[in-house]
Design a protein around this motif. Structure first.
Motif, PDB file in Angstrom:
ATOM      1  N   SER A 210       0.828  -1.200   0.000  1.00  0.00           N
ATOM      2  CA  SER A 210       0.000   0.000   0.000  1.00  0.00           C
ATOM      3  C   SER A 210       0.863   1.251   0.000  1.00  0.00           C
ATOM      4  O   SER A 210       1.938   1.287   0.620  1.00  0.00           O
ATOM      5  N   ARG A 211       0.383   2.271  -0.685  1.00  0.00           N
ATOM      6  CA  ARG A 211       1.085   3.547  -0.706  1.00  0.00           C
ATOM      7  C   ARG A 211       1.267   4.058   0.729  1.00  0.00           C
ATOM      8  O   ARG A 211       0.344   4.035   1.534  1.00  0.00           O
ATOM      9  N   GLY A 212       2.480   4.487   1.051  1.00  0.00           N
ATOM     10  CA  GLY A 212       2.776   5.003   2.385  1.00  0.00           C
ATOM     11  C   GLY A 212       3.305   3.971   3.356  1.00  0.00           C
ATOM     12  O   GLY A 212       3.664   4.314   4.492  1.00  0.00           O
ATOM     13  N   THR A 213       3.377   2.690   2.951  1.00  0.00           N
ATOM     14  CA  THR A 213       3.943   1.653   3.821  1.00  0.00           C
ATOM     15  C   THR A 213       5.406   1.993   4.141  1.00  0.00           C
ATOM     16  O   THR A 213       6.188   2.291   3.237  1.00  0.00           O
ATOM     17  N   PRO A 214       5.805   1.957   5.424  1.00  0.00           N
ATOM     18  CA  PRO A 214       7.200   2.285   5.768  1.00  0.00           C
ATOM     19  C   PRO A 214       8.191   1.311   5.138  1.00  0.00           C
ATOM     20  O   PRO A 214       7.949   0.105   5.072  1.00  0.00           O
ATOM     21  N   ILE A 215       9.316   1.854   4.679  1.00  0.00           N
ATOM     22  CA  ILE A 215      10.420   1.069   4.130  1.00  0.00           C
ATOM     23  C   ILE A 215      11.579   1.167   5.103  1.00  0.00           C
ATOM     24  O   ILE A 215      11.931   2.268   5.551  1.00  0.00           O
ATOM     25  N   TYR A 216      12.185   0.036   5.439  1.00  0.00           N
ATOM     26  CA  TYR A 216      13.233  -0.003   6.449  1.00  0.00           C
ATOM     27  C   TYR A 216      14.617  -0.146   5.819  1.00  0.00           C
ATOM     28  O   TYR A 216      14.769  -0.786   4.776  1.00  0.00           O
ATOM     29  N   ALA A 217      15.608   0.439   6.484  1.00  0.00           N
ATOM     30  CA  ALA A 217      16.999   0.195   6.097  1.00  0.00           C
ATOM     31  C   ALA A 217      17.277  -1.294   6.286  1.00  0.00           C
ATOM     32  O   ALA A 217      17.040  -1.846   7.359  1.00  0.00           O
ATOM     33  N   ALA A 218      17.800  -1.942   5.256  1.00  0.00           N
ATOM     34  CA  ALA A 218      18.036  -3.386   5.321  1.00  0.00           C
ATOM     35  C   ALA A 218      19.159  -3.741   6.284  1.00  0.00           C
ATOM     36  O   ALA A 218      19.251  -4.875   6.745  1.00  0.00           O
TER      37      ALA A 218
ATOM     38  N   HIS B 221      23.983   8.370   9.013  1.00  0.00           N
ATOM     39  CA  HIS B 221      24.052   6.977   9.442  1.00  0.00           C
ATOM     40  C   HIS B 221      22.642   6.469   9.738  1.00  0.00           C
ATOM     41  O   HIS B 221      21.827   7.193  10.316  1.00  0.00           O
ATOM     42  N   VAL B 222      22.355   5.241   9.338  1.00  0.00           N
ATOM     43  CA  VAL B 222      21.056   4.624   9.622  1.00  0.00           C
ATOM     44  C   VAL B 222      21.285   3.260  10.259  1.00  0.00           C
ATOM     45  O   VAL B 222      22.313   2.618  10.036  1.00  0.00           O
ATOM     46  N   ASN B 223      20.320   2.845  11.049  1.00  0.00           N
ATOM     47  CA  ASN B 223      20.383   1.545  11.705  1.00  0.00           C
ATOM     48  C   ASN B 223      19.431   0.565  11.027  1.00  0.00           C
ATOM     49  O   ASN B 223      18.413   0.969  10.447  1.00  0.00           O
ATOM     50  N   GLN B 224      19.759  -0.697  11.097  1.00  0.00           N
ATOM     51  CA  GLN B 224      18.889  -1.712  10.529  1.00  0.00           C
ATOM     52  C   GLN B 224      17.491  -1.586  11.117  1.00  0.00           C
ATOM     53  O   GLN B 224      17.312  -1.498  12.331  1.00  0.00           O
ATOM     54  N   GLY B 225      16.479  -1.570  10.241  1.00  0.00           N
ATOM     55  CA  GLY B 225      15.098  -1.442  10.691  1.00  0.00           C
ATOM     56  C   GLY B 225      14.606  -0.020  10.819  1.00  0.00           C
ATOM     57  O   GLY B 225      13.423   0.207  11.084  1.00  0.00           O
ATOM     58  N   GLU B 226      15.494   0.961  10.626  1.00  0.00           N
ATOM     59  CA  GLU B 226      15.080   2.366  10.691  1.00  0.00           C
ATOM     60  C   GLU B 226      14.328   2.745   9.423  1.00  0.00           C
ATOM     61  O   GLU B 226      14.691   2.340   8.316  1.00  0.00           O
ATOM     62  N   VAL B 227      13.243   3.512   9.569  1.00  0.00           N
ATOM     63  CA  VAL B 227      12.451   3.918   8.409  1.00  0.00           C
ATOM     64  C   VAL B 227      13.250   4.916   7.572  1.00  0.00           C
ATOM     65  O   VAL B 227      13.720   5.936   8.076  1.00  0.00           O
ATOM     66  N   ILE B 228      13.397   4.597   6.271  1.00  0.00           N
ATOM     67  CA  ILE B 228      14.143   5.480   5.374  1.00  0.00           C
ATOM     68  C   ILE B 228      13.250   6.088   4.291  1.00  0.00           C
ATOM     69  O   ILE B 228      13.677   6.975   3.553  1.00  0.00           O
ATOM     70  N   GLY B 229      12.025   5.599   4.180  1.00  0.00           N
ATOM     71  CA  GLY B 229      11.119   6.132   3.169  1.00  0.00           C
ATOM     72  C   GLY B 229       9.794   5.408   3.206  1.00  0.00           C
ATOM     73  O   GLY B 229       9.541   4.586   4.103  1.00  0.00           O
ATOM     74  N   TYR B 230       8.953   5.711   2.196  1.00  0.00           N
ATOM     75  CA  TYR B 230       7.602   5.160   2.182  1.00  0.00           C
ATOM     76  C   TYR B 230       7.244   4.706   0.766  1.00  0.00           C
ATOM     77  O   TYR B 230       7.607   5.357  -0.225  1.00  0.00           O
ATOM     78  N   VAL B 231       6.538   3.587   0.681  1.00  0.00           N
ATOM     79  CA  VAL B 231       6.176   3.014  -0.617  1.00  0.00           C
ATOM     80  C   VAL B 231       5.375   4.017  -1.440  1.00  0.00           C
ATOM     81  O   VAL B 231       4.467   4.677  -0.935  1.00  0.00           O
ATOM     82  N   GLY B 232       5.747   4.111  -2.718  1.00  0.00           N
ATOM     83  CA  GLY B 232       5.046   5.014  -3.620  1.00  0.00           C
ATOM     84  C   GLY B 232       4.992   4.480  -5.033  1.00  0.00           C
ATOM     85  O   GLY B 232       5.174   3.285  -5.282  1.00  0.00           O
TER      86      GLY B 232
END
Length: 369
Positions: free
Chosen positions: A227-235, A280-291
């Protein structure tokens, strides 16, 4: 303080009691329906507060009592908890979550099982009807016989194509990693295979006919429809190399991880706040949103893993573990594995985890987890 005034306690007295309570308990943490026990003077007409008591946590009660001098003093007392180990074992019909709930495993623990095992298992492709699972977890019960706390999860396993995948809980000092396989390797991997929740694979890695260009070309990642807006996590843990618009990829983020890996994320609705080159980002941190930005036919995430700069199939890549126990830590882990295995055999026997304290101790209780 409002609770005390509604009970008929004067403003000044209510303020004093509330101020003392703050020394041992943050009153802002009170939740609707939480019980607060009040004791007043010796007669019905005497509305002077003698004692206030509430449950501060699973392990402790907090109280405010009137002193001989007429003021108030705060204290905490330990609750007498009994720990019981529960085991659930069965077969999967539709999903692992449903199988656990069928055996009355609390939802919170099943979510933990699924999140931790997601580093090892592709829940869309790997698990089949009839595969087995096992879960071992603890609960704590208070003196009133009511469940005071659920968890921790001690052990979980699932069957994948005849192979048993296990994880044991063990607190590795200073790492934050708590689940390992029987060899002492963290179940957490360097990178996540699926960096978002609730998605389905809409296009795999490899040659395909491009849905917009109309001819065959290499698809260098995996597309996850969501779905649009679903959080995307740093792998994985890493540093942002690029964040912004990138041609047909639309809104796009690229992360550098431990050599030799890089990950890329395309078609985002937007990049998350604070995600910029050099961050710097951590694993599981939100980096964006599905679009659906860039060259795209619908909301989805295009996800790539690159090794030495070359794209590889995220679904089949043998990813390195995030942490491996050695030396004395591995020895302690092996002892813990033996303890958990014995618990798996015993099942259901209660164990006292905290003794009641009748004194006026104000020290914080030890963490029973």
């Amino acid at each position: 303080m409002e609770v005390l005034q509604r009970a008929g306690i004067g403003v000044s007295e209510a303020y004093q009691a509330a101020r003392q309570l703050q020394d041992v308990y943050d009153a802002s943490a009170l939740s609707p329906g939480q019980a607060v026990h009040l004791r007043f003077g010796g007669s019905y007409q005497d509305r002077r507060l003698r004692r206030l008591k509430l449950r501060a946590s699973a392990e402790t009660n907090a109280a405010v009592v009137r002193t001989d001098e007429g003021g108030f003093a705060a204290r905490t007392t330990k609750r007498d908890l009994k720990r019981r180990v529960h085991a659930a074992e069965g077969t999967i019909r539709s999903s692992l979550f449903a199988a656990g709930r069928r055996h009355e495993v609390p939802p919170k623990l099943m979510i933990t099982v699924i999140r931790k095992l997601s580093y090892l298992v592709d829940f869309q492709r790997d698990l089949r009807e009839g595969d087995g699972f096992e879960v071992l977890y603890a609960t704590d019960t208070g003196p009133d016989g009511k469940r005071a706390r659920v968890g921790p999860l001690l052990y979980a396993s699932v069957e994948r194509r005849g192979e048993q995948l296990e994880m044991y809980r063990f607190d590795a000092e200073g790492t934050g990693v708590t689940y390992f396989n029987s060899e002492g390797k963290s179940v957490r991997r360097l990178l996540m295979r699926t960096p978002l929740n609730g998605a389905r694979i809409s296009s795999g890695y490899g040659m395909r006919e491009h849905p917009m260009l109309g001819y065959s070309r290499m698809h260098e990642g995996v597309d996850f429809a969501a779905s649009r807006g679903t959080p995307i996590y740093a792998a994985g843990d890493g540093v942002v190399r690029y964040a912004g618009r990138n041609g047909g990829y639309g809104n796009y983020v690229k992360l550098d991880h431990r050599d030799p890996f890089t990950t890329a994320y395309g078609h985002m609705q937007r990049v998350a706040d604070g995600v910029r080159p050099g961050a710097h980002v951590n694993q599981g941190e939100v980096i964006g949103y599905v679009g659906n930005t860039g060259r795209s036919t619908g909301p989805h995430l295009h996800y790539e893993i690159l090794k030495h700069g070359e794209p590889v199939n995220p679904r089949s890549l043998d990813l390195p573990t995030g942490y491996e126990l050695t030396g004395q830590e591995l020895k302690a882990f092996k002892q813990r594995v033996a303890e958990i295995d014995r618990m798996r055999e015993r099942r259901g026997e209660p164990t006292r985890v905290a003794q009641a304290s009748c004194g006026e101790a104000e020290s914080k209780p030890e963490n029973a987890c």
